[in-house]
Design an enzyme around this catalytic site. Structure first.
Site: not given
Ligand code: NAD
Length: 480
Positions: A150, A226, A230, A248, A282, A461
């Site tokens: 994205n 992602g 996943t 994340e 996101c 992060e």
């Protein structure tokens, strides 16, 4: 047709099996390049190159690492137009957005960590006159970075920059949906003089390349951005191997609008928060909760502005909503609009795919869609759609909106609109999400810890947090 090659040991290489994937421009539906369809063998080559480069790179003084990274940041800036075009064609986002937002942010990521590493220090804890503790922070070794489609170059560099700044060597995998900017980036790494093996980029499918990277016994840290599903699979494989993990993941972000907000600003920014990048960020706000006393007025003003958003060719300056990144995702988003209807939702605007005339007639476009009349616990309001689809819901009390806002399994981001300072801070404290924006959206200071609560992620992060993630801490205790 252009081939997207792996970047291993400083060279651009074909995948060992010589297989390629079709890379599709979502605004036309046409194949416009072929991307390496790598496998575990390529991951192993990349690992070997990274492992060989590690002793020298980890010993390279921070100022030297910084210099090379600054050169790389400069090259991103110098190649802004080419990178922005590649990003727009790969993902379907408007070109102006790639040019003004994403590529400058990729440059900023590299620049930020190139300079941060020169100022980074570890801690000391003196025990009076008896002893001194200090924390030694050393690079981990070879680390894995996996990113989504994205915000392709932005999220890719957001991981790679702190990893190499702190002396690690990297095996990275961009999304197979949007591999082009990572490929161009690998050429810039060569031009910048990044020593061979410090960064290796292996292209291909998640279940093939991504899973080989996660399962590799010598790659002991994985930074992943992602989907939550996943992320769960990665954790399942990596946890028994005791790998360091930063995950994340997805979001379903509430946007809370109180009656005492700055009305015009709240409407304008809520439209932006809902539909920027086709709602494929996101951090986009997809559940709008509006205090009942202004619900009708807000709805009318909001819908009026949403209807003005032009859906169209991403390369045109007046396009506000581009193409959905892939056919698969396009179908997923449309299926959620059907689910919303089945759940009793009323479509206030949008609700269908769009045929864009001319060169984009076979592209994957969806109208910005606004839905009301749904329960906050229904699937439309609980599951991540990740597209230009939002819901509106009225609320009466602060307690009620907090309950609705916190009702999903996600906890990534939230926006609050109120001019009441006390209420703003109170609500920010009560919302379970990794970031809360008050009277703004998507304002980022790269020094702050970024990440999600609940099923939106594990770890943080950004700033020192990222440099800490990519180093191992050892306490040295000296008896005085
Ligand atoms: P995805 O999970 O399908 O893929 C992400 C990356 O993981 C891709 O490179 C993919 O090839 C790889 N992958 C897939 N299966 C794998 C496996 N078994 N092992 C290892 N790697 C594997 O996600 P996506 O569809 O590319 O991206 C959209 C999702 O990303 C959304 O859920 C969105 O919310 C999330 N996202 C989160 C953040 C954040 O900061 N929290 C930022 C951007 C996107």
């Amino acid at each position: 047709m252009q081939k997207i090659l792996n970047y291993i040991n400083g060279e651009l290489l074909e995948p060992t099996a010589k297989h390629y994937l079709e890379n599709i421009d979502p605004s036309t539906g046409n194949v416009y390049s072929h991307c390496a369809d790598s496998d575990a063998e390529d991951v192993e080559l990349a690992y070997q190159a990274a492992a060989a480069a590690f002793p020298k790179w980890s010993e390279t003084p921070a100022t030297e690492r910084s210099k090379i990274m600054l050169k790389l940041a400069g090259l991103i800036e110098a190649n802004l137009d080419a990178l922005a075009l590649a990003e727009s064609v790969d993902q379907g986002k408007p070109l102006w957005l790639a040019k003004n937002g994403e590529i400058p942010r990729a440059q900023a990521n590299i620049h930020f960590f190139a300079t941060a590493i020169e100022h980074y220090a570890s801690e000391a804890h003196p025990m009076g006159n008896h002893a001194l503790n200090y924390t030694l922070r050393t690079p981990i070794g070879v680390v894995g970075c996996i990113s989504p489609w994205n915000l392709p170059l932005y999220l890719f560099t957001w991981k790679i920059a702190p990893a190499i700044a702190s002396g690690n060597c990297v095996v990275a995998k961009p999304s197979e949906v949007t591999p082009m900017t990572a490929f161009l980036f690998s050429k810039l790494c060569i031009e910048a003089g990044l020593p061979k093996g410090v960064l290796n980029i292996v292209h291909g499918l998640g279940p093939k390349v991504g899973s080989a990277l996660v399962a590799h016994p010598k790659i002991t840290a994985i930074s992943f951005t992602g989907g939550t599903k996943t992320g769960a699979e990665i954790a399942r494989v990596a946890a028994p191997m005791f790998k360091k993990l930063s995950l994340e993941l997805g979001g379903k972000n509430p946007n809370i609008i109180f009656a005492d907000c700055d009305f015009d600003k709240a409407v304008k920014e809520s439209v932006r928060a809902s539909f920027t990048n086709q709602g494929e960020i996101c951090l986009c706000g997809s559940r709008l909760y509006i205090e009942r006393s202004i619900y009708d007025k807000f709805k009318e003003a909001y819908i009026t502005q949403v209807k003005k958003l032009k859906v169209g060719d991403p390369l045109l300056d007046d396009t506000k909503v581009g193409a959905i990144a892939s056919k698969m995702h396009f179908e997923k988003v449309l299926s959620y609009i059907e689910i919303a209807k089945e759940e009793g939702g009323t479509i206030l605007t949008g609700g269908a795919s769009v045929k864009v005339a001319g060169r984009c007639e076979n592209g994957y476009f969806i109208e910005p869609t606004v839905i009301e009349g749904l329960d906050h616990l229904c699937r439309t309001n609980q599951e991540e759609i990740f597209g230009p689809v939002v819901t509106l819901q009225p609320f009466d009390t602060e307690a009620e909106v907090l309950e609705m806002a916190n009702s999903t399994t996600y906890g990534l981001a939230c926006t609050v609109w109120t001019e009441n300072l006390t209420k703003a801070h109170r609500v920010a404290g009560a919302i379970k999400s990794g970031i809360v924006w008050i009277n703004c959206w998507l304002l980022r200071d790269l020094r702050t810890p970024f990440g999600g609560m609940k099923q939106s992620g594990v770890g943080r992060e950004g700033g020192w947090e990222a440099l800490r993630f990519f180093t191992e801490a050892k306490n040295v205790c000296v008896k005085l």
